[in-house]
Design a protein around this motif. Structure first.
Motif, PDB file in Angstrom:
ATOM      1  N   TYR A  17       0.385   4.021   8.869  1.00  0.00           N
ATOM      2  CA  TYR A  17       0.341   4.455   7.476  1.00  0.00           C
ATOM      3  C   TYR A  17       1.085   5.749   7.320  1.00  0.00           C
ATOM      4  O   TYR A  17       0.933   6.620   8.148  1.00  0.00           O
TER       5      TYR A  17
ATOM      6  N   GLU B  59       0.813  -1.216   0.000  1.00  0.00           N
ATOM      7  CA  GLU B  59       0.000   0.000   0.000  1.00  0.00           C
ATOM      8  C   GLU B  59       0.848   1.269   0.000  1.00  0.00           C
ATOM      9  O   GLU B  59       0.318   2.374  -0.114  1.00  0.00           O
ATOM     10  N   LYS B  60       2.170   1.117   0.108  1.00  0.00           N
ATOM     11  CA  LYS B  60       3.025   2.282   0.251  1.00  0.00           C
ATOM     12  C   LYS B  60       3.817   2.584  -1.019  1.00  0.00           C
ATOM     13  O   LYS B  60       4.301   1.677  -1.698  1.00  0.00           O
TER      14      LYS B  60
ATOM     15  N   ARG C 166      -9.468   2.568   0.282  1.00  0.00           N
ATOM     16  CA  ARG C 166      -9.641   3.705   1.183  1.00  0.00           C
ATOM     17  C   ARG C 166      -9.880   3.250   2.621  1.00  0.00           C
ATOM     18  O   ARG C 166      -9.315   3.808   3.562  1.00  0.00           O
TER      19      ARG C 166
ATOM     20  N   ARG D  34      -8.884   0.452   3.894  1.00  0.00           N
ATOM     21  CA  ARG D  34      -7.629  -0.113   4.392  1.00  0.00           C
ATOM     22  C   ARG D  34      -6.698   1.000   4.866  1.00  0.00           C
ATOM     23  O   ARG D  34      -6.066   0.893   5.923  1.00  0.00           O
ATOM     24  N   ARG D  35      -6.620   2.082   4.107  1.00  0.00           N
ATOM     25  CA  ARG D  35      -5.767   3.200   4.512  1.00  0.00           C
ATOM     26  C   ARG D  35      -6.245   3.808   5.836  1.00  0.00           C
ATOM     27  O   ARG D  35      -5.445   4.138   6.702  1.00  0.00           O
ATOM     28  N   ARG D  36      -7.566   3.964   5.959  1.00  0.00           N
ATOM     29  CA  ARG D  36      -8.093   4.542   7.194  1.00  0.00           C
ATOM     30  C   ARG D  36      -7.811   3.639   8.385  1.00  0.00           C
ATOM     31  O   ARG D  36      -7.488   4.115   9.485  1.00  0.00           O
TER      32      ARG D  36
END
Length: 225
Positions: A225, A96-97, A213, A215-217
């Protein structure tokens, strides 16, 4: 997208992101064997290995100082000799990065020590334009290696070459190529498809976007994150 591991279909394209504006590069003076060796971590301290403890228990030929760059000084590399971005020693790939910290180090003229993040491998060359570590001892060895003048200069030089490859002109050309080529062709096919297929395509993309989104939250709530 900015990480190839996020690609889920032929309609997804990975394009390098722009370098972050406002970077203050390291002073051009060479590494001095007598000076304190300054390393830094840019980000949330909870998102990295226990650097302070690792450095306190390591034996180096010279004094090593650690700085945790805050959100107000993340862009200041003027007094940094190496940037460390190791999230864990578990070999996690972190799809995710993006490779933002690696790009910043290249542009600022600072050697980079990273973990096993797949984003770093996608744009960099481990052992050439950055150092990759997966254990505590490898991290200590990497910091010790960079205290050698020749090794340090080699990483800076190769990082500068990589910074040019992913510079603004090449990134702009990549955007133009993708937008005017395959994306334009795919849009034309979508535009000429049936109403059902168009709605299905929009729904699938919206579903994928919302999953990412959420997952990021979730990671932000865990301060990872």
């Amino acid at each position: 997208m900015q990480n190839r591991e996020q690609r889920v279909g032929p309609a997804n394209y990975c394009i390098p992101h722009w370098d972050q504006p406002g970077l203050i590069p390291r002073a051009t003076k060479p590494l001095d064997d007598k000076d304190t060796f300054h390393i830094a971590f840019a980000g949330i301290p909870a998102n990295t290995v226990r650097l302070e403890k690792i450095l306190a228990n390591a034996n180096f030929d010279r004094s090593v100082c650690l700085s945790n760059l805050s959100s107000n000084e993340w862009n200041d590399f003027s007094k940094i000799d190496a940037l460390v971005a190791v999230r864990d020693f578990e070999g996690k790939r972190h799809p995710e990065k993006p490779p933002t910290k690696l790009f910043n180090a290249w542009c600022a003229g600072v050697p980079f020590i990273g973990g096993m993040d797949c984003a770093y491998e996608q744009v960099g060359r481990a052992g050439v334009d950055y150092l990759q570590v997966s254990t505590r001892q490898q991290l200590i060895d990497a910091i010790a290696r960079l205290q050698d003048q020749e090794v340090w200069q080699f990483l800076v030089r190769e990082g500068g070459k990589s910074a040019e490859i992913y510079g603004r002109d090449n990134t702009r050309a990549c955007w133009v190529s993708v937008l005017s080529g395959p994306i334009q062709e795919q849009f034309s096919r979508w535009e000429n498809s049936s109403q059902f297929r168009r709605k299905l395509s929009v729904w699938r993309r919206g579903f994928y976007f919302n999953v990412m989104r959420l997952r990021r939250r979730y990671l932000m709530l865990k301060r990872q994150y």
